[in-house]
Design a protein around this motif. Structure first.
Motif, PDB file in Angstrom:
ATOM      1  N   PRO A  19       0.796  -1.227   0.000  1.00  0.00           N
ATOM      2  CA  PRO A  19       0.000   0.000   0.000  1.00  0.00           C
ATOM      3  C   PRO A  19       0.831   1.280   0.000  1.00  0.00           C
ATOM      4  CG  PRO A  19      -0.962  -1.596   1.477  1.00  0.00           C
ATOM      5  CD  PRO A  19       0.333  -2.186   0.997  1.00  0.00           C
ATOM      6  N   SER A  20       2.006   1.254   0.623  1.00  0.00           N
ATOM      7  CA  SER A  20       2.779   2.492   0.705  1.00  0.00           C
ATOM      8  C   SER A  20       3.799   2.621  -0.422  1.00  0.00           C
ATOM      9  CB  SER A  20       3.502   2.575   2.063  1.00  0.00           C
ATOM     10  OG  SER A  20       4.492   1.576   2.145  1.00  0.00           O
ATOM     11  N   LYS A  28       9.115   4.550   5.907  1.00  0.00           N
ATOM     12  CA  LYS A  28       7.713   4.346   5.578  1.00  0.00           C
ATOM     13  C   LYS A  28       6.883   5.169   6.553  1.00  0.00           C
ATOM     14  CE  LYS A  28       8.017  -0.322   3.674  1.00  0.00           C
ATOM     15  NZ  LYS A  28       7.379  -0.023   2.391  1.00  0.00           N
ATOM     16  N   PRO A  29       5.785   5.734   6.089  1.00  0.00           N
ATOM     17  CA  PRO A  29       4.995   6.578   6.998  1.00  0.00           C
ATOM     18  C   PRO A  29       4.162   5.733   7.959  1.00  0.00           C
ATOM     19  CG  PRO A  29       3.874   6.374   4.899  1.00  0.00           C
ATOM     20  CD  PRO A  29       5.183   5.632   4.757  1.00  0.00           C
ATOM     21  N   SER A  30       3.815   6.342   9.072  1.00  0.00           N
ATOM     22  CA  SER A  30       2.762   5.784   9.928  1.00  0.00           C
ATOM     23  C   SER A  30       1.437   6.395   9.465  1.00  0.00           C
ATOM     24  CB  SER A  30       3.018   6.156  11.385  1.00  0.00           C
ATOM     25  OG  SER A  30       2.922   7.563  11.538  1.00  0.00           O
ATOM     26  N   PHE A  31       0.339   5.880   9.978  1.00  0.00           N
ATOM     27  CA  PHE A  31      -0.940   6.523   9.672  1.00  0.00           C
ATOM     28  C   PHE A  31      -0.951   7.959  10.177  1.00  0.00           C
ATOM     29  CE2 PHE A  31      -2.504   2.049   9.512  1.00  0.00           C
ATOM     30  CZ  PHE A  31      -3.050   2.088   8.249  1.00  0.00           C
ATOM     31  N   ASP A  32      -0.289   8.194  11.302  1.00  0.00           N
ATOM     32  CA  ASP A  32      -0.234   9.556  11.849  1.00  0.00           C
ATOM     33  C   ASP A  32       0.533  10.480  10.899  1.00  0.00           C
ATOM     34  OD1 ASP A  32      -0.812  11.338  14.098  1.00  0.00           O
ATOM     35  OD2 ASP A  32       1.361  11.359  14.415  1.00  0.00           O
ATOM     36  N   ASN A  33       1.667  10.019  10.413  1.00  0.00           N
ATOM     37  CA  ASN A  33       2.422  10.806   9.416  1.00  0.00           C
ATOM     38  C   ASN A  33       1.562  11.066   8.189  1.00  0.00           C
ATOM     39  OD1 ASN A  33       5.298   8.665   9.964  1.00  0.00           O
ATOM     40  ND2 ASN A  33       4.795  10.557  11.015  1.00  0.00           N
ATOM     41  N   LEU A  56      -1.499   7.401  -0.938  1.00  0.00           N
ATOM     42  CA  LEU A  56      -1.209   5.962  -0.990  1.00  0.00           C
ATOM     43  C   LEU A  56      -1.422   5.376  -2.378  1.00  0.00           C
ATOM     44  CD1 LEU A  56      -2.796   4.789   2.393  1.00  0.00           C
ATOM     45  CD2 LEU A  56      -0.362   4.972   1.845  1.00  0.00           C
ATOM     46  N   TYR A 114      -1.549   2.917  14.781  1.00  0.00           N
ATOM     47  CA  TYR A 114      -1.710   4.235  14.151  1.00  0.00           C
ATOM     48  C   TYR A 114      -0.376   4.994  14.092  1.00  0.00           C
ATOM     49  CZ  TYR A 114      -3.435   8.982  13.322  1.00  0.00           C
ATOM     50  OH  TYR A 114      -3.640  10.233  12.798  1.00  0.00           O
ATOM     51  N   PHE A 115       0.420   4.877  15.149  1.00  0.00           N
ATOM     52  CA  PHE A 115       1.616   5.707  15.252  1.00  0.00           C
ATOM     53  C   PHE A 115       2.889   5.046  14.706  1.00  0.00           C
ATOM     54  CE2 PHE A 115      -0.819   8.113  18.469  1.00  0.00           C
ATOM     55  CZ  PHE A 115      -0.517   9.408  18.069  1.00  0.00           C
ATOM     56  N   LEU A 116       2.913   3.737  14.594  1.00  0.00           N
ATOM     57  CA  LEU A 116       4.169   3.073  14.229  1.00  0.00           C
ATOM     58  C   LEU A 116       4.342   2.995  12.713  1.00  0.00           C
ATOM     59  CD1 LEU A 116       4.140   0.214  16.890  1.00  0.00           C
ATOM     60  CD2 LEU A 116       5.759   2.130  16.774  1.00  0.00           C
ATOM     61  N   GLU A 117       5.549   3.283  12.303  1.00  0.00           N
ATOM     62  CA  GLU A 117       5.839   3.238  10.866  1.00  0.00           C
ATOM     63  C   GLU A 117       5.833   1.794  10.377  1.00  0.00           C
ATOM     64  OE1 GLU A 117       9.450   5.355  10.156  1.00  0.00           O
ATOM     65  OE2 GLU A 117       8.682   7.205  11.022  1.00  0.00           O
ATOM     66  N   GLY A 118       5.400   1.647   9.125  1.00  0.00           N
ATOM     67  CA  GLY A 118       5.386   0.317   8.530  1.00  0.00           C
ATOM     68  C   GLY A 118       4.082  -0.431   8.716  1.00  0.00           C
ATOM     69  N   HIS A 119       3.235   0.037   9.624  1.00  0.00           N
ATOM     70  CA  HIS A 119       1.996  -0.704   9.877  1.00  0.00           C
ATOM     71  C   HIS A 119       0.951  -0.495   8.783  1.00  0.00           C
ATOM     72  CE1 HIS A 119       2.528  -2.163  14.193  1.00  0.00           C
ATOM     73  NE2 HIS A 119       3.709  -1.790  13.735  1.00  0.00           N
ATOM     74  N   ILE A 120       1.119   0.546   7.990  1.00  0.00           N
ATOM     75  CA  ILE A 120       0.178   0.750   6.881  1.00  0.00           C
ATOM     76  C   ILE A 120       0.209  -0.463   5.960  1.00  0.00           C
ATOM     77  CG2 ILE A 120      -0.222   2.060   4.756  1.00  0.00           C
ATOM     78  CD1 ILE A 120       0.559   4.571   6.254  1.00  0.00           C
TER      79      ILE A 120
END
Lengths: 116, 291
Positions: free
Chosen positions: A9-10, A51-56, A72, B89-95
């Motif tokens: 996805p990213s 890689k971004p987080s959802f927050d980023n 995305l 939500y906050f951790l990178e790579g989880h998307i």
């Protein structure tokens, strides 16, 4: 599907982020300031080092005036959405029918009903 | 001995969020639902009790929601569930791990997931969020020792006994083992760095039968003892739990965790305490006879 050839996805995020930033005529520092991120983060995102987080993702989309799905690569429209809702439960596909029903009821109960 | 923690970065990220972004200075002020709302994430209780899903992060266009289950009637469990979803939500790579890119693809990928790395990262984030080291360590110093300390910290942090015990053994300088059991079998065992330095040999593993004669084995003989939160403290021989520590005295504290149906056992070594106390016999004595 072969995992090795599958897009993540990213994967389109670096390219879309750079394109959206240039579309808004912002440099990396300006975007970092607007998104309240470190300036080096933008460079790392655009080169794919991070890689971004959802927050980023949310902060960057808000700062650029585009949608998270656009960044995305889930839609070609900067203001569009790729899907009405996503239950981000990692093993959603592994849940039994009861579990999936619970997830869907949660979404139906709490989320807005519009489908634009 | 320093143990590398492959998930320590997730804990540290949560701690930085609490300390630097949110400016929180008291454990009692950490509210994962409020932290979520601060990011415009709506938090909901799930409409049904379903034991298979403790929590869920939902992306709806550009809005995010967290739903948590209440099938375990524990505020600590529910706070940890929200903290865990915040980790996603906050951790990178989880998307990439969480966001379906088309259902077919996601199903295909699911088969490749051989370990729950992302879930463990989110768990470590939740632990760091609810019990950040910079606040938890000073609280530990005031809380005393062993299970009493863990109970006090659990109340202070509004975290479950189990989550608190795991965090305690991560940060304590003492020799401590934490064992959770269900039925008459061990669910898991984790040990502090100091305990590992004692080289306990093969320690209790998931699925092992509880050693007979231990407090945990006693409590599991009657479910009521667990539902009534019965507690048993005893001195024991190390060989009951750890094959390589035959000559080490252990102090074992076990409590039934009510409707959760498990027992939690905290093991400390009297020998290690004696080294620490450097001849402070009064302190050692008081510890050995309590309860």
């Amino acid at each position: 599907m072969d995992k090795s050839s599958a897009l993540k996805p990213s994967d389109m995020f670096p390219e879309r982020l750079k394109f959206a930033r240039e579309m808004r005529k912002m440099n990396q520092e300006q975007l970092a300031e607007a998104a309240k991120l470190q300036s080096s983060a933008i460079s790392h995102f655009e080169t794919g080092k991070r890689k971004p987080s959802f927050d980023n993702l949310k902060k960057l989309a808000d700062a650029l005036g585009v949608t998270t799905d656009y960044l995305l690569g889930r839609t070609t429209n900067p203001e569009g959405h790729g899907a009405p809702s996503d239950p981000l439960y990692r093993d959603f596909q592994k849940l039994d029918q009861d579990g999936r029903d619970v997830a869907r009821r949660v979404i139906r109960q709490f989320l807005p009903k519009d489908d634009d | 001995m320093v143990r590398p923690d492959p998930f320590g970065f997730a804990t540290r990220q949560a701690e930085e969020l609490v300390r630097d972004d949110l400016g929180i200075r008291r454990l009692e002020d950490i509210d994962p639902s409020a932290i979520a709302k601060g990011r415009d994430i709506e938090v909901h209780r799930m409409p049904d009790a379903y034991a298979g899903v403790s929590g869920m992060l939902i992306k709806d266009k550009d809005n995010f929601h967290i739903a948590y289950n209440t099938f375990i009637k524990s505020v600590g469990f529910q706070r940890f569930s929200v903290g865990h979803e915040l980790g996603h939500y906050f951790l990178e790579g989880h998307i990439d791990e969480l966001l379906p890119f088309g259902q077919d693809r996601h199903i295909s990928e699911a088969g490749f997931v051989s370990e729950n790395r992302f879930e463990r990262e989110a768990d470590h984030f939740a632990a760091g969020l609810l019990m950040p080291e910079f606040l938890f360590r000073p609280a530990m110093a005031k809380a005393g020792e062993g299970l009493d300390a863990i109970e006090a910290l659990s109340k202070q942090c509004a975290t479950s006994l189990t989550a608190t015990a795991i965090r305690y053994q991560e940060l304590t300088d003492e020799a401590v083992a934490v064992i959770q059991s269900a039925g008459n079998r061990i669910e898991y065992c984790c040990m502090s760095a100091r305990m590992l330095e004692l080289k306990p040999g093969r320690w209790p593993r998931k699925g092992d039968l509880l050693p007979s004669g231990t407090g945990a084995a006693y409590l599991h003989t009657l479910p009521k003892r667990i539902s009534d939160n019965e507690r048993i403290d005893r001195e024991t021989l190390a060989a009951d739990w750890f094959r390589s520590l035959k000559d080490v005295e252990l102090f074992e504290e076990t409590i039934g965790m009510g409707n959760y149906g498990r027992t939690l056992t905290i093991i400390t070594t009297v020998d290690a305490l004696r080294d620490d106390n450097d001849g402070d016999d009064d302190q050692l004595w008081s510890r050995s006879i309590r309860r």
